[in-house]
Design an enzyme around this catalytic site. Structure first.
Site, PDB file in Angstrom:
ATOM      1  N   CYS A  74     -53.218  52.343  44.952  1.00 36.05           N
ATOM      2  CA  CYS A  74     -53.903  51.160  45.486  1.00 36.05           C
ATOM      3  C   CYS A  74     -55.379  51.407  45.794  1.00 36.05           C
ATOM      4  CB  CYS A  74     -53.185  50.606  46.716  1.00 36.05           C
ATOM      5  SG  CYS A  74     -53.078  51.728  48.111  1.00 36.05           S
ATOM      6  N   HIS A  92     -52.240  50.473  52.959  1.00 36.47           N
ATOM      7  CA  HIS A  92     -52.519  49.805  51.685  1.00 36.47           C
ATOM      8  C   HIS A  92     -53.978  49.356  51.637  1.00 36.47           C
ATOM      9  CE1 HIS A  92     -51.735  47.533  48.084  1.00 36.47           C
ATOM     10  NE2 HIS A  92     -51.977  46.378  48.668  1.00 36.47           N
TER      11      HIS A  92
END
Length: 318
Positions: free
Chosen positions: A82, A157
């Site tokens: 990510c 994230h």
């Protein structure tokens, strides 16, 4: 499909990753506040990368825009990717003359032209050059383990905020499409509009918790200062104020050069495997009969500190 390593949320790492792709004209700086002054010092800001503690079931902050044709968006197809996903999603939506993407990103963009977001993500996960650059920032591990992380371990994230065609979008690889956060208010900079959106997201966490980090992808500051120097030289300006500006610009260029040298050193140190050196040093100390006394000395100091801490605690309570 080869694995991708975890990447630290650090402007040094992100700047070096971008330059590892061959991209020029940008760098990454960390933001410690959402106040206007913090953003003003970094302009131009092309996009923001936000790290947060991921929680299942969180609703999107805006509307999923599945029909958008003018936005580059890659869904995340593999774990730990990510960070680079956020970088690529951001850079391929910025169309500024000062930014040169380089052959790696340009070729990838051309290759996936016409793909849907899921297949773009799959192609990104298998792009060898991008993955190699990403994995070059892995921290060395003492032991490799097949033991999986606990199910309740915190997951973090990266996502991107970027202005596109007069609107602000959140690009989150775990979503099916870009999230339209609404129009940039007339007469306002896009950062003025996005700051309250990020602030509301941060407010979701309990007071005292730090589960987020914000970085800005900005113009290359050294190039910006050099451009201004060239403008002064071309205009032939000459005055005490201009001389002072030239001196300030030269000082800032020097500071940026020193900072980038420090970035490169930090990157090498971060990724270097010190384990063989440590083991060899311990063996030498053991052979010379110095290891056990040093360990005992360290334990004695630690025990003394703990004793003093407890005594101080009891004194304060009374």
């Amino acid at each position: 499909m080869r694995d991708w390593c975890l990447i630290e949320s650090d402007p040094v790492v992100f700047t070096e990753i971008i330059r590892g792709f061959g991209c020029e004209g940008v760098q990454v700086e960390e933001l410690y506040s959402l106040d206007d002054e913090s953003f003003c010092q970094l302009r131009p800001i092309y996009g923001l990368i936000f790290l947060f503690k991921w929680r299942p079931g969180d609703e999107p902050s805006g509307t999923l825009d599945a029909d958008s044709k003018n936005i580059f968006f890659a869904q995340q197809a593999i774990s730990n990717a990510c960070a680079t996903q956020a970088i690529v999603n951001l850079l391929l939506n910025v169309h500024e003359q000062e930014i040169k993407l380089g052959s790696t990103l340009e070729e990838f963009r051309d290759f996936v032209s016409g793909f849907d977001s899921a297949n773009i993500g799959l192609a990104l996960s298998n792009q060898e050059k991008i993955r190699t650059v990403h994995n070059s920032f892995a921290r060395p591990q003492v032991f490799e383990s097949d033991i999986r992380s606990p199910a309740n371990e915190d997951n973090y994230h990266f996502i991107t905020y970027v202005p596109i065609n007069g609107r602000i979008y959140e690009l989150d690889g775990l979503r099916e499409a870009p999230i339209d956060l609404g129009p940039i208010k007339e007469g306002e900079d896009w950062l003025t509009t996005v700051r309250p959106i990020i602030a509301r997201r941060i407010e979701k966490y309990n007071e005292g918790e730090i589960h987020f980090n914000l970085m800005a992808v900005i113009g290359d500051r050294k190039a910006k200062y050099e451009k201004r120097l060239a403008e002064i030289a071309e205009a032939g300006m000459d005055s005490d104020d201009v001389a002072q500006e030239v001196y300030n610009l030269q000082s800032m260029i020097h500071d940026e050069e020193e900072k980038m040298k420090r970035y490169r050193k930090e990157s090498v140190r971060r990724c270097h495997n010190y384990i063989p050196f440590i083991f060899e040093m311990l063996k030498i100390l053991a052979n010379e009969g110095k290891l056990v006394p040093l360990v005992e000395q360290a334990l004695d100091k630690n025990a003394k500190k703990e004793f003093e801490k407890e005594a101080q605690k009891k004194t304060s309570e009374t």
